[in-house]
Write an enzyme that holds these catalytic residues in place. Sequence first.
Site, PDB file in Angstrom:
ATOM      1  N   ASP A 481       0.847  -1.181   0.000  1.00 41.05           N
ATOM      2  CA  ASP A 481       0.000   0.000   0.000  1.00 41.05           C
ATOM      3  C   ASP A 481       0.885   1.234   0.000  1.00 41.05           C
ATOM      4  OD1 ASP A 481      -2.396  -1.312   0.069  1.00 41.05           O
ATOM      5  OD2 ASP A 481      -2.535  -1.359   2.243  1.00 41.05           O
ATOM      6  N   ASP A 784      -4.857  -3.133   4.789  1.00 40.28           N
ATOM      7  CA  ASP A 784      -5.390  -2.643   6.061  1.00 40.28           C
ATOM      8  C   ASP A 784      -6.909  -2.685   6.141  1.00 40.28           C
ATOM      9  OD1 ASP A 784      -6.001  -0.593   4.322  1.00 40.28           O
ATOM     10  OD2 ASP A 784      -4.492   0.785   5.113  1.00 40.28           O
ATOM     11  N   ASP A 788      -9.448  -5.918   1.852  1.00 39.04           N
ATOM     12  CA  ASP A 788      -8.115  -6.454   1.527  1.00 39.04           C
ATOM     13  C   ASP A 788      -7.982  -7.908   1.968  1.00 39.04           C
ATOM     14  OD1 ASP A 788      -7.004  -4.199   0.339  1.00 39.04           O
ATOM     15  OD2 ASP A 788      -6.444  -3.325   2.267  1.00 39.04           O
TER      16      ASP A 788
END
Length: 1072
Positions: A481, A784, A788
């Site tokens: 990310d 997070d 996901d």
Amino acid sequence: MTSPFKPSPGRRGGGGDLESGKIDDSDSDTFSIPAKNASVERLQQWRKAALVLNASRRFRYTLDLKKEKEAQEMRKKIRSHAHALLAANRFIDMGRDQEGEKTVASATPAGDFGIGPEQLVVMSKDHNVASLKQYGGAPGLADLLKTNTEKGISGDDEDLLNRKNVFGSNTYPRKKGKGFLRFLWDACHDLTLIILMVAAVASLALGIKTEGIKEGWYDGGSIAFAVILVIVVTAVSDFKQSLQFQNLNDEKRNIHLEVIRGGRRVEVSIYDLVVGDVIPLNIGNQVPADGVLIAGHSLALDESSMTGESKIVNKDANKDPFLMSGCKVADGNGVMLVTGVGVNTEWGLLMASISEDNGEETPLQVRLNGVATFIGSIGLFVAACVLVILLVRYFTGNTKDVGGGPQFVKGKTKVGHVVDDVIKVITVAVTIVVVAVPEGLPLAVTLTLAYSMRKMMADKALVRRLSACETMGSATTICSDKTGTLTLNQMTVVESYAGGKKSDTQQLPATITSLCVEGIAQNTTGSIYVPEGGGDLEFSGSPTEKAILGWGVKLGMNFETARSQSTILHAFPFSSEKKRGGVAVKTADGEVRIHWKGASEIVLACCRSYIDEDGNVAPMTEDKAQYFKDGIEEMAGRTLRCVALAFRTYEPEKVPTGDELSDWVLPEDDLILLAIVGIKDPCRPGVKDSVQLCQNAGVKVRMVTGDNVQTARAIALECGILTSDADASEPNLIEGKSFRALTDAGRDKISERISVMGRSSPNDKLLLVQSLRRRGHVVAVTGDGTNDAPALHEADIGLAMGIAGTEVAKESSDIIILDDNFASVVKVVRWGRSVYANIQKFIQFQLTVNVAALVINVVAAISSGDVPLTAVQLLWVNLIMDTLGALALATEPPTDHLMGRPPVGRKEPLITNIMWRNLLIQAIYQVSVLLVLNFRGISILGLQHEVPAHATRVKNTLIFNAFVLCQAFNEFNARKPDEKNIFKGVIRNRLFMGIIVITLVLQVIIVEFLGKFASTTKLNWKQWLICVVIGVISWPLAFVGKFIPVPKTPLSSKLSVLKFWGKKKSSGEGSL
């Protein structure tokens, strides 16, 4: 700089490096299991094929299949109970509705509170809405529990203690872990040690009978003492490991969450929750206790952890307000009041019944069981040969006594002496098995994993699944990310476009300001706490929410006042799929407005007009839309995250009522643009170096972000993921929707070239992970959010964020990065490689001892009918080799040298060509020197004129001493199998140096002071010098040996013996 490792990692040929090799995609090997989700049949298969001397110890840290089955049965029972309660509750509710029954027992006070724990438990378990209404709903229940639905409990120590005394704490009784005595008992189950103890007792009895108690107890007593020492040291080592795992498991269970106490949001441990606490719930949170819903918007729970059904259940504050502990928030948000904690919840009962950790085997552990089984089988064969040869030589009169005559003469030798001699022969043979079967080899994995996990905690990584430590060493790509991982997650609004132009972030037209304040205050999951005594405002929520709330305050927003001036009718929580969230509010004058906030270009596309600098609504012309798009591109190009705020009015009479309101889809067309803000989130210091370190190590870093493609591009250039503007084109830089639109074949064609994916959805991340895995990559992925979870689960290693991550993401992950920092991810890669490298060091060391000890004893037994190394001496060697050796070598910290190599092949041969070279050089040297001493030692040492018995004893003592010192010095060689400087960093490893010192001190004590026990005699300084020189020669020998080139093709690939033997074992051979 691009990685020097060009071929697809899954197809990479093995080099001469310790951590390089060839990945074999075949799963036919008995001792090979997948890193995730191995079937029960696969787990049972390798257990049956393994050669095991002590099953209770060997399989201690593997999955207990029996207990796992019991745990599943217990879950089914509790889930059935939950189903039955829900069904009964529905039946009772239907009866009440038909009969008009409204009678409910009134609340019974308990302590200082207006209702007792028993009534709360019954109401929650029965989901009794009638009882809740009788108490006045959630607000009335809050009054009985002396809490406030908006400000929560006071949270002072006295109040918390009082609530825990009356309602209990949010903990559950756990089954106690094994005590030290249990580990001691397990260590006694080793088959060879049991045989040795029996032999020791028999030898003790015979010795006392024939020689008297004063002299006759030494032989048997020394063996018994050595066996007891091995058992105690083994038990201590295993017990310490179990304590480390226990501490790590406690850390895994310790969830932290936000509660509202005294009007402010504070973070507390799940264990510190009390009845009466008010808890905000958002997507991905775990419901931490039983409770009732105070208020919520589109709140939906996944109750599969309790009911076993994956059905999503919508919650409503009036119709279905009861929330069960352990469930996950699948959608929406809300606020709950805690009514039950700990064992007063169904989840607490479930966890109390299955709370004992059930172990987990890792692929490397299973592979080492295969290695141990192969080596052990050879050892068993050798021991059997030694046993037969010694017995044949003894009974044929070829075994000589001290005086040179035959030990056994038919019809003359007493039965007691024969039995004693036979026991000694059996003891030596069994002891060879002890040394030959490397029982400690698979357990060395557990040791190094326990050590690594503890150290990784200090490096801000919490390991949830053991095998992830190993797999991380094989990672070839990391899909990271952006926000909070590569950046600091410290967001601030630094630019804005409002009133049709670029504007001061703090000076906007009055109309825009009032509408922005209303949208910011109501369309948020964050909050602002104003300290009563003054001081800085305290913001809570996600970093983006906090940045926008902070901007609202700069515009003059009073959070509480702004929220009180309108009422929320319905909310559409922010969705990572839609990249926006909305809320419908009704003002005091009855006007209904719908506010939207989200990704700038997506919200802008829904806008048909904007508010100009005079506060009037103006149409969104093509030129104006392009102006805003150019502004977004310009801000994104400077790494700013762009968020747009828009609204629209709505006819009050069209707003749904009743049950229809919860299903209302907020209109998102014809929006009026209020503002576009640019939020700065700086890159983390040192992230560029971390990315470069990964690239040099053959691990490609890819950024997968929901942000604008231009923002992603700018951050990627700053972090070093993209090296130049020339790289910033498709397919290196791609948008999520473009990748999503491709076929599987199309995605596989370009996935390896992708460096940055912008405006990606969680599903795009999943598709990328799947494609990369099909291409042979070992994929680590960070995440997070709740959405996901599929990608985290699909990846070889799922890395959840500890700060920004939701509980759903954490539960789907293998490792939690506690500080959300990419540098911590790189440290995990180092530790993963270190685990594998440490195990290989230990294998090299142990196999050298195995080969040398076996060859020396076999050759001596065949040629002379006697062995130079006695049972007690071999047990001491086994202790050095197994427990002390593992402690010294399996706990080496990672070095930068590990990151200068390509990733570890997951199915690369455990014993590389470099290791074969090293161990054969040392083993040949040790065997040669010690056999020369065995056959010519008396003349070489000048002992011809000594009493033969004494000369033989001195020679054997010197052989034993030199052999042990060779192992002590060889431990230094094993530290650096492929480096010439074996002393690099050795002083910093205090444990290693401590074990070497302890080994040497104990060796001196054994030789000089424990002669009766160890069958040794004191050596003079010249003899000690000879032993030390023999040991020290192993250092220059190892140095010179490293100049010998080794072939790139692994030796094991040329030998089919291992696979043939594995198939033979799996087809029917049992375990010892």
